[in-house]
Design an enzyme around this catalytic site. Structure first.
Site, mmCIF file in Angstrom:
data_model
loop_
_atom_site.group_PDB
_atom_site.id
_atom_site.type_symbol
_atom_site.label_atom_id
_atom_site.label_comp_id
_atom_site.label_asym_id
_atom_site.label_seq_id
_atom_site.Cartn_x
_atom_site.Cartn_y
_atom_site.Cartn_z
ATOM 1 N N GLU A 171 6.958 47.690 41.140
ATOM 2 C CA GLU A 171 8.336 46.327 41.461
ATOM 3 C C GLU A 171 9.259 46.576 40.477
ATOM 4 O O GLU A 171 10.548 45.911 40.633
ATOM 5 C CB GLU A 171 7.547 44.877 40.758
ATOM 6 C CG GLU A 171 6.983 44.753 39.401
ATOM 7 C CD GLU A 171 5.769 45.104 39.383
ATOM 8 O OE1 GLU A 171 5.294 46.190 39.506
ATOM 9 O OE2 GLU A 171 5.600 44.960 37.773
ATOM 10 N N CYS A 180 2.887 61.277 33.461
ATOM 11 C CA CYS A 180 1.313 61.510 33.532
ATOM 12 C C CYS A 180 1.666 62.692 32.975
ATOM 13 O O CYS A 180 -0.127 62.998 33.009
ATOM 14 C CB CYS A 180 0.481 60.665 34.670
ATOM 15 S SG CYS A 180 0.682 61.898 35.915
ATOM 16 N N GLU A 197 -0.988 56.256 24.086
ATOM 17 C CA GLU A 197 -0.398 56.827 25.450
ATOM 18 C C GLU A 197 1.044 56.223 24.962
ATOM 19 O O GLU A 197 1.463 55.555 25.355
ATOM 20 C CB GLU A 197 -0.969 56.472 26.688
ATOM 21 C CG GLU A 197 0.546 57.471 27.296
ATOM 22 C CD GLU A 197 0.178 56.720 29.252
ATOM 23 O OE1 GLU A 197 -0.321 56.301 29.560
ATOM 24 O OE2 GLU A 197 0.280 58.196 30.357
ATOM 25 N N PHE A 226 5.762 53.173 38.304
ATOM 26 C CA PHE A 226 7.621 53.007 38.182
ATOM 27 C C PHE A 226 7.633 54.705 38.208
ATOM 28 O O PHE A 226 9.013 55.453 38.514
ATOM 29 C CB PHE A 226 8.106 52.425 37.526
ATOM 30 C CG PHE A 226 8.004 53.068 36.134
ATOM 31 C CD1 PHE A 226 8.873 53.859 35.528
ATOM 32 C CD2 PHE A 226 7.089 52.910 34.824
ATOM 33 C CE1 PHE A 226 8.952 54.467 34.610
ATOM 34 C CE2 PHE A 226 6.789 53.476 33.762
ATOM 35 C CZ PHE A 226 7.539 54.050 33.899
HETATM 36 P P1 NAD Z 1 1.355 49.716 35.542
HETATM 37 O O1 NAD Z 1 -0.231 50.253 35.587
HETATM 38 O O2 NAD Z 1 1.527 49.007 34.705
HETATM 39 O O3 NAD Z 1 1.611 49.836 36.893
HETATM 40 C C1 NAD Z 1 0.872 50.536 38.619
HETATM 41 C C2 NAD Z 1 0.833 49.456 39.147
HETATM 42 O O4 NAD Z 1 -0.352 48.689 39.077
HETATM 43 C C3 NAD Z 1 2.326 48.964 39.708
HETATM 44 O O5 NAD Z 1 2.661 48.585 41.440
HETATM 45 C C4 NAD Z 1 2.095 47.830 38.683
HETATM 46 O O6 NAD Z 1 3.181 46.059 40.181
HETATM 47 C C5 NAD Z 1 0.763 47.297 39.489
HETATM 48 N N1 NAD Z 1 0.013 46.694 38.181
HETATM 49 C C6 NAD Z 1 0.551 46.212 37.481
HETATM 50 N N2 NAD Z 1 -0.490 45.073 36.530
HETATM 51 C C7 NAD Z 1 -1.140 44.844 37.720
HETATM 52 C C8 NAD Z 1 -1.961 44.108 36.967
HETATM 53 N N3 NAD Z 1 -2.561 43.093 36.445
HETATM 54 N N4 NAD Z 1 -3.443 43.783 38.181
HETATM 55 C C9 NAD Z 1 -2.690 44.414 39.465
HETATM 56 N N5 NAD Z 1 -1.786 45.916 39.568
HETATM 57 C C10 NAD Z 1 -0.411 45.617 38.410
HETATM 58 O O7 NAD Z 1 1.660 51.354 35.357
HETATM 59 P P2 NAD Z 1 3.208 51.856 35.596
HETATM 60 O O8 NAD Z 1 3.919 51.109 34.124
HETATM 61 O O9 NAD Z 1 4.398 51.285 36.467
HETATM 62 O O10 NAD Z 1 3.687 53.357 35.233
HETATM 63 C C11 NAD Z 1 2.865 53.821 33.730
HETATM 64 C C12 NAD Z 1 1.679 54.379 33.691
HETATM 65 O O11 NAD Z 1 0.833 55.295 35.319
HETATM 66 C C13 NAD Z 1 0.997 55.414 32.987
HETATM 67 O O12 NAD Z 1 0.366 54.896 32.289
HETATM 68 C C14 NAD Z 1 1.143 56.657 33.232
HETATM 69 O O13 NAD Z 1 0.898 57.596 31.942
HETATM 70 C C15 NAD Z 1 0.091 56.292 34.701
HETATM 71 N N6 NAD Z 1 0.730 57.651 35.039
HETATM 72 C C16 NAD Z 1 -0.171 58.019 35.719
HETATM 73 C C17 NAD Z 1 -0.203 59.441 36.831
HETATM 74 C C18 NAD Z 1 -1.495 60.093 37.006
HETATM 75 O O14 NAD Z 1 -1.828 61.252 38.067
HETATM 76 N N7 NAD Z 1 -2.402 59.640 36.524
HETATM 77 C C19 NAD Z 1 0.771 59.242 37.615
HETATM 78 C C20 NAD Z 1 1.403 58.272 37.158
HETATM 79 C C21 NAD Z 1 1.897 57.687 36.782
#
Ligand code: NAD
Length: 495
Positions: A177, A282, A380, A150
């Site tokens: 989403e 991140c 985190e 997101f």
């Molecule tokens: P998230 O892991 O909840 O979701 C990421 C994606 O995975 C979304 O499209 C979501 O719909 C999907 N998803 C969620 N749960 C799932 C599941 N159980 N099975 C399959 N798909 C699933 O992450 P978020 O809350 O959207 O984003 C924040 C996180 O992303 C933080 O931990 C942040 O550090 C990380 N992030 C990392 C980087 C990087 O470059 N390393 C960059 C941006 C964000």
């Protein structure tokens, strides 16, 4: 409350099918602004099918024409930069200036892709054996999938689809989403620029959509950015099926401040990097490591700067917007609440300065004397909470960075070039800043962390992005005089 449906983008058309949906909110007001459809397995299948059907023609487009198209994509995205940014602010909450900059960092990757004829050049070696030449090419994989978080609804998808398409692949994006509208606008803009239908598709949803992509035999590669547990799941499920996968996870980025650093400059950097985008980056700095007695002066300098920050609707002239959801705000505030019980000190309590209204606001918090073993240090937090920890020496500070299970980014603030160079050598993280708090690499380099911040071995965009979205082929050729031909069962030698 709006219940307008946000559908999928498949083969150049918006698909609204009336199935399950999730709510989309404006985090600054708490108001529901739409409903996003959650794709069924059949809808994901039809997006992959559209991408598969578009692949042969897209792959065959000459590099000169593909480069020309990428120049057009750049123009269209720049012309619509404000509109994309407005959608990001409306659904994510970050300030408009921050969202505008996000789109800019995505456009930089499009610009890199304008050079695709050069990036895809292979190698050639003449006369490797008598009369034998060898050359190598890199070819696209087919249908690639991207699953995005997101916190960067425009930039992170651009980091994926731009190199994937430039290399000749077709693409299915499954965006977060929570803020699905910017990716839908990007789909329309790609069509406006001239990208053929089916080359770029968007399916919305949750785990069902993701797991269908991971299990689909026609998906050749998966790029993922999100939290570490989901990154690990995606990497395991993709690779067990023989897919190529890069899965970027969470982070806990430490910024070390040495005694010789300029305290004002270090405090400016810490505040900017900790509270920008409400800490939902991140690459946010979440821990400041104050070395050798700089702690008190640094904490005071940070405190003074926090007092001047304004919090409000990101569409207004403020420094910081809301968090993404009410639940996330409660979770982040919980770390502040529990900190004193674990032995930390609350220097600034963001819970008390939070604006009124139904938005998911939480003002910046500053915790001091935070240590490993405390929740605020170990987790985190992904919100506007900065922890300060103190060490006596550089060695202890580096040990904190290197003992951390995450290894996304880290930074050092010093005026000593020798120590900075040593830190560059010592730090176990994928991206290191020297007097730079958020060292996101420029587009001609590649982005990625180490340890639990990246599963897989290829970073995103730049040269590594081109490698990820292509596979190598080596061609050995000779043009002998048929009169010299004979049967030879010996193993071919290269002499
Ligand atoms: P998230 O892991 O909840 O979701 C990421 C994606 O995975 C979304 O499209 C979501 O719909 C999907 N998803 C969620 N749960 C799932 C599941 N159980 N099975 C399959 N798909 C699933 O992450 P978020 O809350 O959207 O984003 C924040 C996180 O992303 C933080 O931990 C942040 O550090 C990380 N992030 C990392 C980087 C990087 O470059 N390393 C960059 C941006 C964000």
């Amino acid at each position: 409350m709006s219940t307008d449906r946000i559908g999928h983008w498949i083969a150049g058309k918006i698909n609204v099918n009336g199935g399950d949906t999730g709510p989309v909110f404006n985090p600054a007001t708490g108001e529901q602004t739409g409903c996003v459809e959650f794709a069924t397995a059949a809808e994901v299948d039809s997006a992959v099918e559209a991408a598969k059907a578009a692949f042969p023609e897209w792959r065959a487009m000459s590099l000169a024409r593909r480069a020309e198209l990428f120049f057009r994509i750049r123009e269209v995205f720049l012309a619509n930069r404000e509109e994309i940014a407005r959608l990001v602010t409306a659904e994510h909450g970050k300030t408009f200036a921050d969202a505008f900059a996000e789109v800019g960092r995505g456009v930089e990757v499009i610009e890199y892709c304008c050079g695709i004829p050069d990036h895809l050049k292979g190698e050639y070696a003449e006369q490797v054996s008598t009369g034998v030449d060898v050359h190598s090419v890199r070819q696209p994989l087919g249908v690639c999938a991207g699953i995005t978080p997101f916190n960067f609804p425009a930039m992170v998808p651009m980091w994926m689809w731009a190199p994937a398409l430039a290399c000749g692949n077709t693409f299915v994006l499954k965006p977060s989403e929570k803020d699905p509208s910017a990716p839908m606008l990007m789909a329309e803009l790609l069509r406006e620029a001239g990208v053929p239908d089916g080359v770029f598709n968007v399916v919305h949803g949750d785990r069902v959509a993701v797991d269908t992509l991971l299990g689909h035999p026609d998906v050749a590669a998966v790029s993922f950015v999100g939290s570490t547990p989901v990154a690990r799941h995606v990497y395991e499920q993709a690779t067990v099926r023989g897919k190529r996968c890069q899965a970027l996870g969470g982070a806990k980025n430490h910024m070390i401040v040495l005694p010789d650093a300029d305290i004002g400059m270090a405090a400016d950097a810490a505040v900017s990097a900790a509270y920008g985008s409400a800490g939902e980056r991140c690459m946010a700095v979440s821990v400041v490591v104050a070395v050798g007695g700089v702690g008190d002066a640094l904490v005071e300098a940070i405190r003074q700067r926090i007092a001047k920050l304004t919090v409000g609707d990101g569409a207004d002239q403020v420094d910081m917007g809301p968090l993404i959801t009410g639940e996330h705000r409660a979770r982040v505030a919980g770390y502040v609440r529990k900190a004193p019980g674990e032995g930390a000190t609350i220097v600034v309590d963001g819970r008390v300065a939070t604006p009124d209204g139904d938005g998911y606001f939480l003002a910046p918090s500053l915790l001091d004397h935070v240590k490993p073993g405390m929740k605020a240090y170990d987790d985190e937090i992904f919100g506007p909470v900065l922890s300060v920890t103190r060490t006596d020496t550089y060695e202890e500070a580096v040990r904190l960075v290197n003992d951390n299970p995450y290894g996304n980014g880290t930074a050092i603030f010093t005026r000593d070039g020798g120590v900075a160079r040593r830190f560059q050598w010592d730090a176990q993280a994928g991206m290191v800043g020297i007097n730079v708090p958020i060292p996101v690499p420029a587009a001609q380099f590649s982005f990625g962390g180490w340890k639990n911040s990246l599963f897989g071995d290829t970073h995103m965009y730049g040269r590594e992005g081109i490698r990820f979205y292509t596979r190598g082929k080596v061609i050995t050729s000779r043009w002998p005089d048929p009169a010299t031909s004979r049967v030879d069962l010996g193993f071919p030698e290269t002499r």
